[in-house]
Design a protein around this motif. Structure first.
Motif, short mmCIF file in Angstrom:
data_model
loop_
_atom_site.label_atom_id
_atom_site.label_comp_id
_atom_site.label_asym_id
_atom_site.label_seq_id
_atom_site.Cartn_x
_atom_site.Cartn_y
_atom_site.Cartn_z
N ILE A 25 0.87 -1.27 -0.08
CA ILE A 25 0.09 -0.11 0.05
C ILE A 25 0.84 1.35 0.12
N SER A 26 2.13 1.07 0.45
CA SER A 26 3.12 2.19 0.48
C SER A 26 3.21 3.02 -0.90
N LEU A 27 3.19 1.95 -1.79
CA LEU A 27 3.56 2.59 -3.32
C LEU A 27 2.29 3.37 -3.50
N PHE A 28 1.19 3.04 -3.16
CA PHE A 28 -0.20 3.88 -3.55
C PHE A 28 -0.04 5.11 -2.70
N GLU A 29 0.39 4.93 -1.55
CA GLU A 29 0.56 6.36 -0.76
C GLU A 29 1.53 7.10 -1.24
N ASP A 30 2.44 6.57 -1.81
CA ASP A 30 3.44 7.55 -2.63
C ASP A 30 2.79 8.57 -3.60
N LEU A 31 1.92 8.03 -4.24
CA LEU A 31 0.98 8.96 -5.42
C LEU A 31 0.77 10.20 -5.01
N PHE A 32 0.48 10.49 -3.76
CA PHE A 32 0.08 11.67 -3.14
C PHE A 32 1.06 12.37 -2.61
N ASP A 33 1.55 13.65 -3.26
CA ASP A 33 2.32 14.56 -2.98
C ASP A 33 2.37 15.07 -1.62
N ALA A 34 1.27 15.82 -1.28
CA ALA A 34 0.99 16.56 -0.10
C ALA A 34 0.51 15.66 1.00
N ASP A 35 1.21 15.53 2.35
CA ASP A 35 0.89 15.02 3.28
C ASP A 35 -0.69 14.90 3.65
N SER A 36 -1.21 16.20 3.65
CA SER A 36 -2.82 16.49 4.10
C SER A 36 -3.58 15.61 3.21
N VAL A 37 -3.28 15.91 1.90
CA VAL A 37 -4.22 14.89 0.70
C VAL A 37 -4.05 13.48 0.92
N ARG A 38 -2.59 13.13 1.20
CA ARG A 38 -2.49 11.85 1.41
C ARG A 38 -3.37 11.14 2.66
N ARG A 39 -3.43 11.81 3.64
CA ARG A 39 -3.76 11.52 4.86
C ARG A 39 -5.49 11.27 4.74
N GLN A 40 -6.01 12.30 4.12
CA GLN A 40 -7.42 12.51 3.72
C GLN A 40 -7.77 11.42 2.74
N GLU A 41 -6.91 11.18 1.78
CA GLU A 41 -7.38 10.19 0.85
C GLU A 41 -7.44 8.71 1.12
N MET A 42 -6.23 8.47 2.14
CA MET A 42 -6.13 7.31 2.73
C MET A 42 -7.20 6.88 3.69
N PHE A 43 -7.71 7.90 4.46
CA PHE A 43 -8.69 8.01 5.45
C PHE A 43 -10.14 7.49 4.79
N ARG A 44 -10.23 8.25 3.73
CA ARG A 44 -11.47 7.86 2.73
C ARG A 44 -11.50 6.39 2.29
N PHE A 45 -10.57 5.99 1.60
CA PHE A 45 -10.25 4.78 1.34
C PHE A 45 -10.43 3.68 2.30
N VAL A 46 -9.85 3.94 3.32
CA VAL A 46 -9.75 2.97 4.22
C VAL A 46 -11.35 2.63 4.84
N GLU A 47 -11.96 4.02 5.18
CA GLU A 47 -13.26 3.82 5.70
C GLU A 47 -14.31 3.26 4.50
N GLY A 48 -14.21 3.46 3.49
CA GLY A 48 -14.83 3.14 2.50
C GLY A 48 -14.70 1.26 2.10
N MET A 49 -13.39 1.03 2.37
CA MET A 49 -13.19 -0.55 2.49
C MET A 49 -13.91 -1.07 3.75
N ARG A 50 -13.97 -0.44 4.80
CA ARG A 50 -14.69 -1.28 5.97
C ARG A 50 -16.08 -1.28 5.68
N ASP A 51 -16.93 -0.97 4.60
CA ASP A 51 -17.99 -1.51 4.41
C ASP A 51 -18.26 -2.64 3.56
N GLN A 52 -17.19 -3.06 2.88
CA GLN A 52 -16.95 -4.40 2.23
C GLN A 52 -17.14 -5.42 3.33
N LYS A 53 -17.41 -6.75 2.59
CA LYS A 53 -17.26 -7.72 3.95
C LYS A 53 -16.39 -8.60 3.82
N CYS A 54 -15.31 -8.18 3.06
CA CYS A 54 -14.04 -9.06 3.02
C CYS A 54 -13.07 -8.45 4.31
#
Ligand SMILES: Nc1ncnc2c1ncn2[C@@H]1O[C@H](COP(=O)(O)OP(=O)(O)OP(=O)(O)O)[C@@H](O)[C@H]1O
Ligand SMILES: [Mg+2]
Length: 232
Positions: free
Chosen positions: A124-153
Protein backbone atom coordinates in the motif's frame (compact mmCIF):
# COMPACT_ATOMS: atom_id res chain seq x y z
CA UNK A 1 -15.36 -11.12 22.20
CA UNK A 2 -16.54 -13.91 19.97
CA UNK A 3 -16.33 -12.39 16.50
CA UNK A 4 -15.79 -14.70 13.60
CA UNK A 5 -12.07 -15.20 13.00
CA UNK A 6 -10.29 -15.58 9.71
CA UNK A 7 -7.07 -17.55 9.88
CA UNK A 8 -4.05 -15.96 8.24
CA UNK A 9 -2.78 -19.51 7.70
CA UNK A 10 0.62 -18.93 9.31
CA UNK A 11 1.35 -21.39 12.08
CA UNK A 12 2.03 -19.57 15.33
CA UNK A 13 0.77 -16.21 14.11
CA UNK A 14 -2.90 -17.17 14.31
CA UNK A 15 -2.32 -18.13 17.96
CA UNK A 16 -0.75 -14.74 18.65
CA UNK A 17 -3.84 -13.12 17.11
CA UNK A 18 -6.19 -15.02 19.39
CA UNK A 19 -7.27 -17.39 16.61
CA UNK A 20 -6.85 -15.20 13.53
CA UNK A 21 -7.85 -11.82 12.15
CA UNK A 22 -11.34 -10.61 12.93
CA UNK A 23 -13.42 -11.21 9.78
CA UNK A 24 -14.03 -7.99 7.90
CA UNK A 25 -11.13 -6.17 9.54
CA UNK A 26 -8.13 -4.46 7.99
CA UNK A 27 -4.62 -5.68 8.75
CA UNK A 28 -1.33 -3.93 8.00
CA UNK A 29 1.90 -5.90 7.69
CA UNK A 30 4.79 -3.49 8.13
CA UNK A 31 8.42 -4.37 7.52
CA UNK A 32 11.56 -3.35 5.72
CA UNK A 33 12.76 -4.96 2.43
CA UNK A 34 12.98 -8.73 2.46
CA UNK A 35 11.28 -9.28 5.81
CA UNK A 36 8.55 -11.33 4.11
CA UNK A 37 5.62 -8.94 3.61
CA UNK A 38 4.76 -10.38 0.20
CA UNK A 39 5.24 -13.94 1.45
CA UNK A 40 2.90 -13.33 4.42
CA UNK A 41 0.26 -11.90 2.10
CA UNK A 42 0.54 -14.85 -0.29
CA UNK A 43 0.23 -17.34 2.57
CA UNK A 44 -2.92 -15.44 3.61
CA UNK A 45 -4.48 -15.83 0.17
CA UNK A 46 -3.41 -19.48 -0.19
CA UNK A 47 -5.22 -20.21 3.08
CA UNK A 48 -8.36 -18.63 1.62
CA UNK A 49 -8.09 -20.43 -1.72
CA UNK A 50 -7.83 -23.80 0.08
CA UNK A 51 -11.07 -22.96 1.86
CA UNK A 52 -12.85 -22.14 -1.41
CA UNK A 53 -12.92 -18.38 -0.81
CA UNK A 54 -12.71 -15.77 -3.52
CA UNK A 55 -9.60 -13.60 -3.42
CA UNK A 56 -8.37 -10.35 -4.98
CA UNK A 57 -4.64 -9.70 -4.98
CA UNK A 58 -3.56 -6.19 -5.99
CA UNK A 59 0.15 -5.94 -6.67
CA UNK A 60 1.87 -2.61 -7.12
CA UNK A 61 5.30 -4.18 -7.34
CA UNK A 62 5.62 -7.74 -8.60
CA UNK A 63 4.17 -8.75 -11.96
CA UNK A 64 1.30 -11.26 -12.03
CA UNK A 65 3.48 -14.05 -13.52
CA UNK A 66 6.08 -13.61 -10.79
CA UNK A 67 3.48 -13.87 -8.04
CA UNK A 68 2.01 -17.05 -9.52
CA UNK A 69 5.48 -18.49 -10.12
CA UNK A 70 6.48 -17.77 -6.50
CA UNK A 71 3.35 -19.53 -5.22
CA UNK A 72 3.87 -22.52 -7.54
CA UNK A 73 7.50 -22.70 -6.34
CA UNK A 74 6.15 -23.11 -2.83
CA UNK A 75 4.13 -26.10 -3.98
CA UNK A 76 0.87 -24.16 -3.90
CA UNK A 77 -0.95 -25.08 -7.10
CA UNK A 78 -2.83 -21.86 -7.74
CA UNK A 79 -3.38 -22.37 -11.48
CA UNK A 80 -6.81 -24.06 -11.13
CA UNK A 81 -8.04 -21.06 -9.11
CA UNK A 82 -6.80 -18.36 -11.46
CA UNK A 83 -9.59 -16.09 -12.72
CA UNK A 84 -12.12 -18.39 -11.07
CA UNK A 85 -11.59 -17.64 -7.41
CA UNK A 86 -8.21 -15.86 -7.58
CA UNK A 87 -7.97 -12.49 -9.29
CA UNK A 88 -4.48 -11.00 -9.49
CA UNK A 89 -4.21 -7.40 -10.65
CA UNK A 90 -0.92 -5.64 -11.32
CA UNK A 91 -1.09 -1.86 -11.06
CA UNK A 92 1.50 0.56 -12.34
CA UNK A 93 2.36 2.75 -9.34
CA UNK A 94 3.72 5.51 -11.59
CA UNK A 95 0.40 6.11 -13.35
CA UNK A 96 -1.40 8.18 -10.75
CA UNK A 97 -4.79 8.50 -12.46
CA UNK A 98 -5.06 4.85 -13.39
CA UNK A 99 -3.85 3.42 -10.08
CA UNK A 100 -5.93 5.90 -8.09
CA UNK A 101 -9.06 5.18 -10.07
CA UNK A 102 -8.64 1.41 -10.00
CA UNK A 103 -8.00 1.26 -6.25
CA UNK A 104 -10.58 3.83 -5.18
CA UNK A 105 -13.40 3.19 -7.63
CA UNK A 106 -12.98 -0.16 -9.33
CA UNK A 107 -11.75 -2.22 -6.36
CA UNK A 108 -14.93 -1.78 -4.25
CA UNK A 109 -17.02 -2.77 -7.28
CA UNK A 110 -14.83 -5.77 -8.05
CA UNK A 111 -14.99 -6.98 -4.45
CA UNK A 112 -18.78 -7.10 -4.70
CA UNK A 113 -18.77 -8.55 -8.19
CA UNK A 114 -16.57 -11.53 -7.35
CA UNK A 115 -17.76 -11.75 -3.74
CA UNK A 116 -14.20 -11.56 -2.44
CA UNK A 117 -13.56 -12.71 1.13
CA UNK A 118 -9.87 -11.75 1.23
CA UNK A 119 -8.18 -8.80 -0.44
CA UNK A 120 -4.47 -8.00 -0.46
CA UNK A 121 -2.78 -4.77 -1.51
CA UNK A 122 1.00 -5.25 -1.75
CA UNK A 123 2.43 -2.78 -0.94
CA UNK A 124 0.00 0.00 0.00
CA UNK A 125 3.02 2.29 0.55
CA UNK A 126 3.49 2.60 -3.23
CA UNK A 127 -0.12 3.77 -3.49
CA UNK A 128 0.44 6.25 -0.66
CA UNK A 129 3.50 7.56 -2.51
CA UNK A 130 1.20 8.77 -5.30
CA UNK A 131 0.06 11.70 -3.20
CA UNK A 132 2.54 14.57 -2.95
CA UNK A 133 1.07 16.49 -0.05
CA UNK A 134 0.85 14.87 3.40
CA UNK A 135 -2.57 16.40 4.04
CA UNK A 136 -4.01 15.06 0.78
CA UNK A 137 -2.50 11.61 1.38
CA UNK A 138 -3.95 11.50 4.87
CA UNK A 139 -7.40 12.50 3.69
CA UNK A 140 -7.39 10.15 0.68
CA UNK A 141 -6.16 7.18 2.71
CA UNK A 142 -8.70 7.83 5.45
CA UNK A 143 -11.51 7.92 2.90
CA UNK A 144 -10.24 4.83 1.13
CA UNK A 145 -9.88 2.76 4.30
CA UNK A 146 -13.29 3.87 5.59
CA UNK A 147 -14.80 2.85 2.24
CA UNK A 148 -13.14 -0.56 2.49
CA UNK A 149 -14.67 -1.07 5.92
CA UNK A 150 -18.10 -1.23 4.33
CA UNK A 151 -16.99 -4.28 2.33
CA UNK A 152 -17.54 -7.76 3.68
CA UNK A 153 -13.96 -8.90 3.09
CA UNK A 154 -10.88 -9.09 5.28
CA UNK A 155 -8.10 -6.90 3.95
CA UNK A 156 -4.33 -7.24 4.27
CA UNK A 157 -2.13 -4.34 3.21
CA UNK A 158 1.62 -4.40 3.36
CA UNK A 159 3.85 -1.41 3.88
CA UNK A 160 7.52 -0.69 3.76
CA UNK A 161 8.99 0.94 6.85
CA UNK A 162 10.23 4.48 7.12
CA UNK A 163 13.88 4.71 6.11
CA UNK A 164 14.85 6.09 9.52
CA UNK A 165 12.44 4.18 11.73
CA UNK A 166 12.01 0.40 11.53
CA UNK A 167 8.90 0.66 13.72
CA UNK A 168 6.92 3.00 11.49
CA UNK A 169 5.38 2.56 8.04
CA UNK A 170 6.76 4.81 5.32
CA UNK A 171 4.10 7.49 5.76
CA UNK A 172 3.22 6.71 9.41
CA UNK A 173 -0.42 6.47 8.42
CA UNK A 174 -1.57 2.92 7.80
CA UNK A 175 -0.80 1.81 11.38
CA UNK A 176 -3.41 4.30 12.61
CA UNK A 177 -6.01 3.32 10.02
CA UNK A 178 -5.66 -0.48 10.22
CA UNK A 179 -7.40 -2.57 12.89
CA UNK A 180 -4.47 -4.96 13.26
CA UNK A 181 -0.80 -4.11 12.85
CA UNK A 182 1.90 -6.77 12.53
CA UNK A 183 5.48 -5.55 12.53
CA UNK A 184 8.21 -7.63 10.85
CA UNK A 185 11.86 -6.87 11.47
CA UNK A 186 15.43 -8.05 11.48
CA UNK A 187 17.14 -8.72 14.77
CA UNK A 188 20.94 -8.64 14.83
CA UNK A 189 22.13 -9.81 18.25
CA UNK A 190 25.69 -8.70 17.37
CA UNK A 191 27.75 -7.92 14.28
CA UNK A 192 29.09 -11.44 14.07
CA UNK A 193 25.98 -13.55 14.55
CA UNK A 194 23.24 -14.57 12.17
CA UNK A 195 20.42 -12.21 11.40
CA UNK A 196 17.08 -13.36 12.75
CA UNK A 197 13.58 -12.38 11.80
CA UNK A 198 11.11 -11.43 14.51
CA UNK A 199 7.55 -10.18 14.57
CA UNK A 200 5.10 -8.63 16.97
CA UNK A 201 1.40 -7.93 16.92
CA UNK A 202 1.54 -4.24 17.73
CA UNK A 203 -2.16 -3.56 17.75
CA UNK A 204 -5.43 -5.41 17.35
CA UNK A 205 -8.64 -3.45 17.83
CA UNK A 206 -11.44 -5.18 19.75
CA UNK A 207 -9.32 -8.17 20.67
CA UNK A 208 -6.82 -9.54 23.12
CA UNK A 209 -3.55 -10.55 21.48
CA UNK A 210 0.02 -11.49 22.26
CA UNK A 211 2.44 -8.63 22.88
CA UNK A 212 5.50 -10.82 22.72
CA UNK A 213 8.21 -10.56 20.10
CA UNK A 214 8.51 -13.92 18.38
CA UNK A 215 10.99 -15.34 15.89
CA UNK A 216 9.77 -16.49 12.48
CA UNK A 217 11.27 -18.21 9.49
CA UNK A 218 10.49 -18.05 5.80
CA UNK A 219 10.78 -21.66 4.66
CA UNK A 220 10.55 -22.86 1.07
CA UNK A 221 6.91 -23.90 1.45
CA UNK A 222 5.58 -21.82 4.34
CA UNK A 223 6.16 -19.15 6.96
CA UNK A 224 6.53 -20.43 10.50
CA UNK A 225 6.21 -18.30 13.63
CA UNK A 226 7.80 -19.84 16.70
CA UNK A 227 5.22 -18.60 19.15
CA UNK A 228 6.69 -20.70 21.98
CA UNK A 229 10.28 -19.48 21.50
CA UNK A 230 12.00 -16.28 22.63
CA UNK A 231 14.07 -13.99 20.43
CA UNK A 232 16.37 -12.64 23.11
N1 LIG B 1 12.17 -20.55 -1.02
C1 LIG B 1 12.59 -19.80 0.01
N2 LIG B 1 13.10 -20.37 1.10
C2 LIG B 1 13.52 -19.64 2.13
N3 LIG B 1 13.45 -18.31 2.17
C3 LIG B 1 12.93 -17.69 1.13
C4 LIG B 1 12.46 -18.38 0.00
N4 LIG B 1 11.99 -17.50 -0.88
C5 LIG B 1 12.17 -16.29 -0.31
N5 LIG B 1 12.75 -16.39 0.88
C6 LIG B 1 13.11 -15.29 1.79
O1 LIG B 1 12.09 -14.33 1.73
C7 LIG B 1 12.64 -13.04 1.46
C8 LIG B 1 11.73 -12.24 0.56
O2 LIG B 1 10.48 -12.19 1.12
P1 LIG B 1 9.39 -11.19 0.54
O3 LIG B 1 9.59 -10.95 -0.90
O4 LIG B 1 8.10 -11.72 0.99
O5 LIG B 1 9.78 -9.88 1.36
P2 LIG B 1 9.17 -8.43 1.25
O6 LIG B 1 9.13 -7.91 2.63
O7 LIG B 1 7.93 -8.46 0.47
O8 LIG B 1 10.32 -7.66 0.45
P3 LIG B 1 10.21 -6.34 -0.45
O9 LIG B 1 10.06 -5.19 0.50
O10 LIG B 1 11.53 -6.31 -1.15
O11 LIG B 1 9.03 -6.50 -1.34
C9 LIG B 1 13.92 -13.30 0.75
O12 LIG B 1 14.84 -12.23 0.96
C10 LIG B 1 14.38 -14.59 1.39
O13 LIG B 1 15.12 -14.30 2.56
MG1 LIG C 1 7.27 -7.50 -1.28
Amino acid sequence: MNEERMKVGIIGLDDMLGGGLISGSICAIIGTYGTGKTTFSLQFIWEGLKKGEHIIYISLEEREERILEYMMQKGWDVKPFLNKSLFVIKLDPTDFNLANNRIKNELPRLIKQVNARRVVIDPISLFEDLFDADSVRRQEMFRFVEGMRDQKCTIMMTSETDKDNAFSSRHALIEYLADTVILLRYVRPSDLTDVHLALEVVKMRMSAHSREIKPYEIQHDKVLVYSEANVF
